[in-house]
Design a protein around this motif. Structure first.
Motif, short mmCIF file in Angstrom:
data_model
loop_
_atom_site.label_atom_id
_atom_site.label_comp_id
_atom_site.label_asym_id
_atom_site.label_seq_id
_atom_site.Cartn_x
_atom_site.Cartn_y
_atom_site.Cartn_z
N PHE A 1 -25.28 8.90 33.46
CA PHE A 1 -25.37 10.42 32.82
C PHE A 1 -24.32 10.94 33.70
O PHE A 1 -23.88 10.75 34.77
CB PHE A 1 -26.55 11.07 33.16
N ASP B 1 -33.95 13.55 29.95
CA ASP B 1 -33.95 14.95 30.66
C ASP B 1 -33.30 14.79 32.08
O ASP B 1 -34.10 14.42 32.90
CB ASP B 1 -34.94 15.87 30.23
N GLN C 1 -28.95 18.10 31.39
CA GLN C 1 -28.34 17.21 30.21
C GLN C 1 -29.52 16.48 29.76
O GLN C 1 -30.39 16.15 30.38
CB GLN C 1 -27.52 16.19 30.81
N ARG C 2 -29.41 16.45 28.44
CA ARG C 2 -30.67 15.57 27.47
C ARG C 2 -29.74 14.60 26.65
O ARG C 2 -28.95 14.93 25.87
CB ARG C 2 -31.08 16.76 26.50
N ILE C 3 -30.20 13.41 26.79
CA ILE C 3 -30.05 12.14 26.09
C ILE C 3 -30.77 11.70 25.22
O ILE C 3 -31.77 11.27 25.49
CB ILE C 3 -29.62 11.13 27.29
N ARG C 4 -30.57 11.89 23.96
CA ARG C 4 -31.43 11.65 22.86
C ARG C 4 -31.26 10.03 22.41
O ARG C 4 -29.97 9.61 22.50
CB ARG C 4 -30.98 12.28 21.48
N PRO D 1 -31.87 6.75 24.05
CA PRO D 1 -30.82 6.25 25.13
C PRO D 1 -30.74 4.77 24.96
O PRO D 1 -29.95 4.15 25.78
CB PRO D 1 -31.64 6.62 26.42
N VAL E 1 -29.59 4.06 32.32
CA VAL E 1 -29.10 5.18 31.63
C VAL E 1 -28.18 5.84 32.20
O VAL E 1 -28.56 6.39 33.52
CB VAL E 1 -30.07 6.20 31.05
N VAL F 1 -36.29 10.88 24.68
CA VAL F 1 -35.11 11.78 25.19
C VAL F 1 -35.32 11.56 26.87
O VAL F 1 -36.36 11.16 27.48
CB VAL F 1 -35.12 13.09 24.76
#
Length: 154
Positions: free
Chosen positions: A99, A68, A87-90, A92, A97, A66
């Protein structure tokens, strides 16, 4: 006499019609007014965009990773910090990345400073293994709403 009767009959037919038109027009204006208020409320937020890079080519093979990203408020007078948005990106996949963080405009005070920071960890871990090299200042003090972060091994 016959003219007066026709006039009263015509007024009797027109008056209800005028009342109906007045009601319809007033209800249309309130619908438009409500739509305007809803549209204004829809823009009570701001957006920060950016990207996160890591030196080299690093791909996430583990689906439990993840990223964050946080918008942090800094009060240098009191020393206090507060997370405004997150924001959390699971999973990636790979760097860079990209966002987008959305925040409430009501949370932004012009006399405070704001930064974007990022961490990469395995899902469920409390200690990240990649972290922002340094915070990127945004929003106040002449800073914009774009943040490009670099990560390093923690």
């Amino acid at each position: 006499m016959e003219t007066k009767i026709r006039f009263h009959a015509a007024c009797g037919a027109i008056l209800p019609l005028l009342c109906c038109m007045a009601i319809l027009l007033s209800s249309c204006s309130s619908v438009q007014e409500n739509a305007t208020h809803a549209a204004d409320a829809a823009y009570d937020y701001g957006v920060i965009t950016g990207s996160i890079t890591y030196p080299g080519t690093y791909s996430f093979s583990d689906a439990a990773m993840v990223v964050d990203i946080a918008l942090i408020q800094h009060d240098f007078v009191t020393g206090a910090t507060r997370e405004i948005s997150h924001q959390r990106i699971r999973n990636p996949q790979r760097f860079p990345v990209n966002f987008t963080i959305r925040y409430s405009l009501k949370d932004i005070l012009p006399y405070l400073k704001y930064s974007i920071e990022a961490e990469v960890s395995k899902a469920g871990d409390t200690i990240p293994y990649l972290k922002s090299v340094e915070p990127v200042w945004v929003l106040t003090g002449g800073n914009g709403n774009r943040a490009d972060l670099k990560l390093a091994v923690r």
